[in-house]
Every structure is written in structure tokens, then in C-alpha cells.
Design an enzyme around this catalytic site. Structure first.
Site, PDB file in Angstrom:
ATOM      1  N   LYS A 225       0.828  -1.205   0.000  1.00 38.66           N
ATOM      2  CA  LYS A 225       0.000   0.000   0.000  1.00 38.66           C
ATOM      3  C   LYS A 225       0.864   1.257   0.000  1.00 38.66           C
ATOM      4  O   LYS A 225       0.632   2.192  -0.759  1.00 38.66           O
ATOM      5  CB  LYS A 225      -0.934  -0.009   1.199  1.00 38.66           C
ATOM      6  CG  LYS A 225      -1.909   1.166   1.235  1.00 38.66           C
ATOM      7  CD  LYS A 225      -2.729   1.192   2.521  1.00 38.66           C
ATOM      8  CE  LYS A 225      -3.612  -0.003   2.650  1.00 38.66           C
ATOM      9  NZ  LYS A 225      -4.503   0.077   3.835  1.00 38.66           N
ATOM     10  N   ARG A 287      -4.967  -8.489   6.174  1.00 39.24           N
ATOM     11  CA  ARG A 287      -5.453  -9.861   6.251  1.00 39.24           C
ATOM     12  C   ARG A 287      -6.891  -9.994   5.768  1.00 39.24           C
ATOM     13  O   ARG A 287      -7.430 -11.105   5.717  1.00 39.24           O
ATOM     14  CB  ARG A 287      -5.302 -10.396   7.668  1.00 39.24           C
ATOM     15  CG  ARG A 287      -5.970  -9.554   8.739  1.00 39.24           C
ATOM     16  CD  ARG A 287      -5.474  -9.967  10.133  1.00 39.24           C
ATOM     17  NE  ARG A 287      -5.994  -9.133  11.200  1.00 39.24           N
ATOM     18  CZ  ARG A 287      -5.469  -7.975  11.573  1.00 39.24           C
ATOM     19  NH1 ARG A 287      -4.403  -7.493  10.932  1.00 39.24           N
ATOM     20  NH2 ARG A 287      -5.981  -7.286  12.576  1.00 39.24           N
ATOM     21  N   GLU A 372      -3.477 -12.723  14.225  1.00 40.80           N
ATOM     22  CA  GLU A 372      -3.119 -11.317  14.129  1.00 40.80           C
ATOM     23  C   GLU A 372      -4.298 -10.441  14.536  1.00 40.80           C
ATOM     24  O   GLU A 372      -4.115  -9.356  15.082  1.00 40.80           O
ATOM     25  CB  GLU A 372      -2.660 -10.973  12.711  1.00 40.80           C
ATOM     26  CG  GLU A 372      -2.022  -9.591  12.590  1.00 40.80           C
ATOM     27  CD  GLU A 372      -1.339  -9.366  11.264  1.00 40.80           C
ATOM     28  OE1 GLU A 372      -0.125  -9.669  11.153  1.00 40.80           O
ATOM     29  OE2 GLU A 372      -2.005  -8.906  10.315  1.00 40.80           O
ATOM     30  N   HIS A 403      -1.838 -38.864   9.304  1.00 41.21           N
ATOM     31  CA  HIS A 403      -0.588 -39.603   9.456  1.00 41.21           C
ATOM     32  C   HIS A 403       0.504 -38.716  10.042  1.00 41.21           C
ATOM     33  O   HIS A 403       1.691 -39.010   9.883  1.00 41.21           O
ATOM     34  CB  HIS A 403      -0.171 -40.182   8.107  1.00 41.21           C
ATOM     35  CG  HIS A 403      -1.147 -41.189   7.578  1.00 41.21           C
ATOM     36  ND1 HIS A 403      -1.066 -42.533   7.889  1.00 41.21           N
ATOM     37  CD2 HIS A 403      -2.264 -41.041   6.822  1.00 41.21           C
ATOM     38  CE1 HIS A 403      -2.068 -43.174   7.314  1.00 41.21           C
ATOM     39  NE2 HIS A 403      -2.807 -42.297   6.663  1.00 41.21           N
TER      40      HIS A 403
END
Length: 567
Positions: A225, A287, A372, A403
Site C-alpha cells: 500500500k 489480512r 493477528e 498420518h
């Protein structure tokens, strides 16, 4: 049209915080008593035996996602108390405040409007005198034109050859979101285009990314940004140097670099044409940005229409979250269950287990989204919390996890609530493999819930000395999410579901889910330390451990320490 009242523009910094302590709320106290005298003694096998229709009633469905939360340590009384707590914490008012553009990111005095990124073009949302939907649609339209040019081969590089390789350079949300979306929707991608993602400043990350890529066919998308993010710009400058070296001309930069940024001056200085810059806004957190211009690489891969379909799925879940009663509200249910286990059962982590190879990056994406956002230790008033906030989120695609770490989930000493995510129809099918995949998902949730008793182990003829090792305690809670098929639309609704679940949790804990001050200190210290590692004459003023590590590093750089016996 939704318009933000002028009076609301002057709201004080913590107008949306709760004045009453969370632990003093009536519903919280009632939940404590409910846990103490009832819930901590719940056994899932008894809950199911008492209610034969439990698996058909503790469900919710919206935006293509069917949620079965019956394998949780809850009753209808538990859920009623949890939703009472949500109401007493003002969840519905906070939801409305977010959707209309109030500055609910209190510490940065910003609106939180990622939901505006996926509203239909026909809608309007006026915030502080600006129609943000019009702005969003303008950027989307420019993205679509550019994406189609790249996909069709009309956009050519410096030598006139079409672009066939796209490298997204970003960090955090500018990397994890596009990477996850690309992996999830690879089935829908244009196969003669390859996408790569670069975030780590380890030189190996860049060198391995560009190894074998023809520079004349490679496009770099720089996502920053401010165009000053240290890691992103370090990689961008190194990629620029590589490109110029390969093509032998500084003028080549303009055809091989585009910017997702609002810093036109810095991006222009870098060599990017202003026409090839795509902006976004302060009200888009990193995010939460994969549906903004940060998703340009995703749009190039899957095409504008599929990208629009993803936005439509997000919007469908947005509207469900905003309008559905809490008792049938998927994000509210998931969020309140996280509060239930973290604050009343002391669960410290939560596993996300998608039974889809395409969703292998989803747990990593959700780590940032959840931890966050809600890894905070003070309330909106700046007062220390006296309760647990975000759990640790982790996981893997389900079959691989079985597994690897499922042993701990089944027989370990910690309670780890699990989210299982599966699909009725595969994007690509081979005979009976989807049935085997989903059989494993259903079986694992069943095994976690009901386990295997000592009696049953003995009835199987197990030698007595092995009986304790083969007992499964069960009573391990989980959610199961069933989706018809992994499509751009369903991926969008799934991502928005988790976004709003995180927001729900943050409202209950009375924290700011949209700032991230915790990432700043290490970055600030790293700038000073980098100068000391580059210039060995710089004096050191750290603690004794850090000073010793720096001296050791300097010595290794100078070749005076042989830590590898082979050297």
C-alpha cells in the site's frame, strides 16, 4: 443507500468498547455456573443417546455451507447462554457499525469495510461523503481490463512476447490471501499461465522463484500500500535488478512490473506506469484484503468472472452474518464456540482440517486472520484482559494430518477443538477416491467424539498389557462443514465465514480485531540490527545474548568461525 450520519464521524476513540467487564456480565457468570455444574461433565455419547435427533437439530446452513455442530460439548441451554452473552456484548450493534462504515478500528480511527469490496455494483455506501462502492467498482473494472489483457496475450513484455509467468511480491495478507486463493481455485486457473508467490527476504526465495523463468515472459505484481514495506520492497528491488540484468534495458521495467499501491510517487520512481497501479484504502486491513486489488494475481489466474463469483460468495455470507438471528448465524455460532472452549475449557489451540488438497494453504491463511486479529492482551480501553483471547490456529489437509498429528488429537492430553471441511463433489474425480476421502473425514470426527472404551478394546481380544494404549477417550469436540463443491463462490463464503467468526470473538473479548501493533517492535529492531550486520564497525547496545549472536554472525561472515566440520 446506506449513509453514515454526520454525528457519528466525531465518535470518541473507544465508543464501541464495553464499559462493563466481560467477566461481570450476567451471561458470563451464568456460563461459568453452567460449566461448573453441568458442561464439564458432558459426554458426547450420552448427549447423543439422550437426543436421537441431535445430529439433525444442532445444524445451521447459509451461503452454500452446511454446518453440523452437534459434536460439541454443548446443549441447547449452552447455546442459549452463549448467544445471550453475544447480545449482552452488543454483537449485533457492532455488526451494524462495521457494515455502515463506523470507525470500529478504534486504535487507528479507521472504518473496517472489507465487506464493501464485495457488494454489488448496484448498491451504494456513503462514508464521510464518499460512495465507497463506486470507488471499489472502478478499481475492479481496471483490474478486469488488465487481467484480460494478460490472459489473452494482448499484454506483452519488453520484447513483444506475451506474459506467461506472474510473480506476486508481498508479505502477510498481501501474500497469504492470494496464495491460498490461487491454490484453492487452481482447477479454475488458466493453465498456460504460471503463478508464483514471493514474500521471504531469504535470497533463496527470490532465486528459486525466478530460476528457469524467462524474463521476457515474466510479470511482477508488487503489493505494498505504501510502497515502503521493507520485505516487499527489498524483494521488489532485487527482482527489478534481475529483470534489468536479463533484458539489458532499464526501460523494460514498465512492461514487467505493476503495483498494488496508493503511493503513486514511489511506484513511479521505481519505474511503474501510473496506469498500471491499482489502489485500495485505509479501511482494508491486510489480512482482509484478498478481495481488493491485492487479489489481482488471483484474478489473472482464474479470470474476472470467477473472481466476481468469489466476491458474490463473500457477499452472501456477509448478508447472512448481518441479518440472520444469532441462533442460526454460522459465524456467530463458530465464534461463540471458540469463546466457549477457550474461556471455559481452557483450550489453547484449534485445528482446521480441510479434506481437500486444494485447501492445503487454508490453515496458514487462517493463522494470520485469527491470531493477528485477536492475539491481543488489552481491551479497547487499554486495560489488561483477565481472560484468554485468541487460540493458536493450526492444521493441514486432513489425510496428511491423519498420518502426522491426529495421534495427539485422539490420545493426547490437550483438548483441541477441530473444524472439518469437506465437499460432496470433487472438482476433479477419480473412481471412488472422493468417497474414500470423505469417509475418512466423517470417521475422524466420529472417532474424536465417541472414542473406544476399555470394554470394547478388551472385547476385540487385545492383550491386557496393550489395553491402555488402544483406548480412545473420545469426547473431543469438532465442527463439520459440508459444501457441495469447491468453487470460487463457495471459497468466498468460507473465507467470509471465518472473517466474521473472528470478528465475533473480538467483540466478546472487547478487543480491537483490526489493528496489529504487535508486529511493529520486531520490525523496528530489525532495521537497526540490519545496519549492525552490514557494517561491522557499528557498536552494539543490545542484551548480552543478542550482542553475542551478532558477534558470532560477524565472525562467521568474516570466515573466522568454522561451524561446519566439513569446511
Amino acid at each position: 443507500m446506506t449513509k453514515l450520519p454526520a454525528a457519528d464521524l466525531q465518535l470518541p476513540l473507544f465508543a464501541y468498547s464495553q464499559r462493563e467487564s466481560l467477566t461481570e456480565k450476567r451471561a458470563w457468570i451464568a456460563l461459568q455456573e453452567h460449566h461448573q455444574y453441568s458442561a464439564r461433565h458432558f459426554r458426547l455419547e450420552r448427549l447423543f443417546a439422550a437426543d436421537p435427533r441431535r445430529g439433525e437439530t444442532l445444524i445451521a446452513e447459509a451461503a452454500g455451507i452446511y454446518l453440523d455442530y452437534s459434536k460439541n460439548l454443548v446443549t441447547t441451554e449452552t447455546m442459549t447462554l452463549l448467544m445471550q452473552l453475544a447480545r449482552q456484548c452488543g454483537l449485533q450493534d457492532r455488526v451494524e457499525a462495521m457494515f455502515r462504515g463506523d470507525r470500529i478500528n478504534a486504535t487507528e480511527q479507521r472504518a473496517v469495510l472489507h465487506t464493501a469490496l464485495r457488494k454489488p455494483a448496484s448498491e451504494r455506501l456513503v462514508v464521510e461523503g464518499e460512495d465507497v462502492i463506486a470507488q471499489v467498482q472502478d478499481v475492479l473494472a481496471r483490474m478486469e481490463v488488465f487481467a484480460e489483457q494478460v490472459r489473452s496475450g494482448a499484454w506483452t513484455g519488453h520484447t513483444g512476447r506475451p506474459i506467461r509467468h506472474v510473480v506476486n511480491i508481498g508479505i502477510g495478507g498481501s501474500d497469504l490471501g492470494p496464495m491460498m486463493a490461487h491454490e484453492a481455485l487452481r482447477h479454475y486457473s488458466q493453465r498456460d499461465l504460471s503463478l508464483h508467490f514471493l514474500s521471504d527476504v531469504d535470497a533463496a526465495a527470490l532465486l528459486e522463484t525466478v530460476r528457469g523463468l524467462p524474463a521476457e515472459e515474466t510479470l511482477f505484481i508488487v503489493c505494498s500500500k505504501t510502497f515502503t514495506t521493507l520485505e516487499t520492497m527489498t524483494n521488489a528491488q532485487a527482482a527489478r535488478q534481475w529483470l534489468v540484468q536479463q533484458l539489458g534495458d532499464e526501460a523494460a521495467v514498465v512492461r514487467h512490473f505493476v503495483g498494488v499501491t496508493t503511493n503513486i510517487e514511489e511506484a513511479s520512481r521505481f519505474g511503474i506506469d501510473e496506469r498500471n497501479m491499482f489502489g485500495f484504502w485505509d479501511w482494508v486491513g491486510g489480512r482482509y484484503s484478498m478481495s481488493s486489488a491485492i487479489g489481482l494475481s488471483t484474478m489473472i489466474a482464474i479470470g474476472p468472472q470467477h473472481f466476481r463469483d468469489m466476491l458474490a460468495g463473500m457477499h452472501a455470507m456477509d448478508e447472512h452474518f448481518r441479518t440472520a438471528p444469532l441462533e442460526q448465524n454460522l459465524p456467530a455460532i463458530l465464534g461463540m464456540l471458540t469463546v466457549w472452549y477457550g474461556n471455559f475449557f481452557d483450550a489453547r489451540s484449534q485445528a482446521v482440517l480441510p479434506y481437500s488438497q486444494y485447501l492445503k494453504r487454508l490453515p496458514a491463511y487462517l493463522q494470520q486472520l485469527t491470531m493477528e486479529s485477536n492475539g491481543k492482551q488489552v481491551t479497547l480501553h487499554g486495560e489488561p484482559v483477565d481472560y484468554q483471547t485468541s487460540p493458536v490456529y493450526w492444521g493441514d489437509n486432513g489425510i496428511n494430518g491423519q498420518h502426522s498429528f491426529y495421534q495427539m488429537l485422539h490420545q493426547g492430553t490437550q483438548m483441541v477443538p477441530c473444524d472439518f471441511i469437506g465437499f460432496c463433489q470433487p472438482a476433479q474425480a477419480l473412481e471412488q477416491q472422493q468417497e474414500l476421502l470423505m469417509a475418512n473425514m466423517f470417521a475422524q470426527a466420529e472417532a474424536l467424539a465417541f472414542g473406544k472404551t476399555v470394554q470394547r478394546v478388551r472385547e476385540e481380544g487385545t492383550p491386557e498389557e496393550l489395553v491402555p494404549h488402544r483406548v480412545f477417550p473420545g469426547n473431543r469436540p469438532s465442527n463439520s462443514m459440508l459444501i457441495e463443491q469447491l468453487t470460487p463462490y463457495s471459497l468466498g463464503s468460507l473465507i467470509a465465514l471465518y472473517e466474521h467468526s473472528v470478528f465475533t470473538q473480538g467483540v466478546i473479548w472487547n478487543i480491537d480485531s483490526f489493528d496489529q501493533w504487535g508486529v511493529e517492535l520486531g520490525k523496528q529492531l530489525a532495521k537497526r540490527t540490519a545496519r549492525e550486520l552490514i557494517d561491522h564497525g557499528q557498536p552494539l547496545h543490545h542484551d548480552s545474548s543478542t550482542n553475542a549472536l551478532i558477534r558470532r554472525y560477524r565472525a562467521c561472515q568474516g570466515g573466522t568461525v568454522a561451524s561446519d566440520p566439513s569446511k
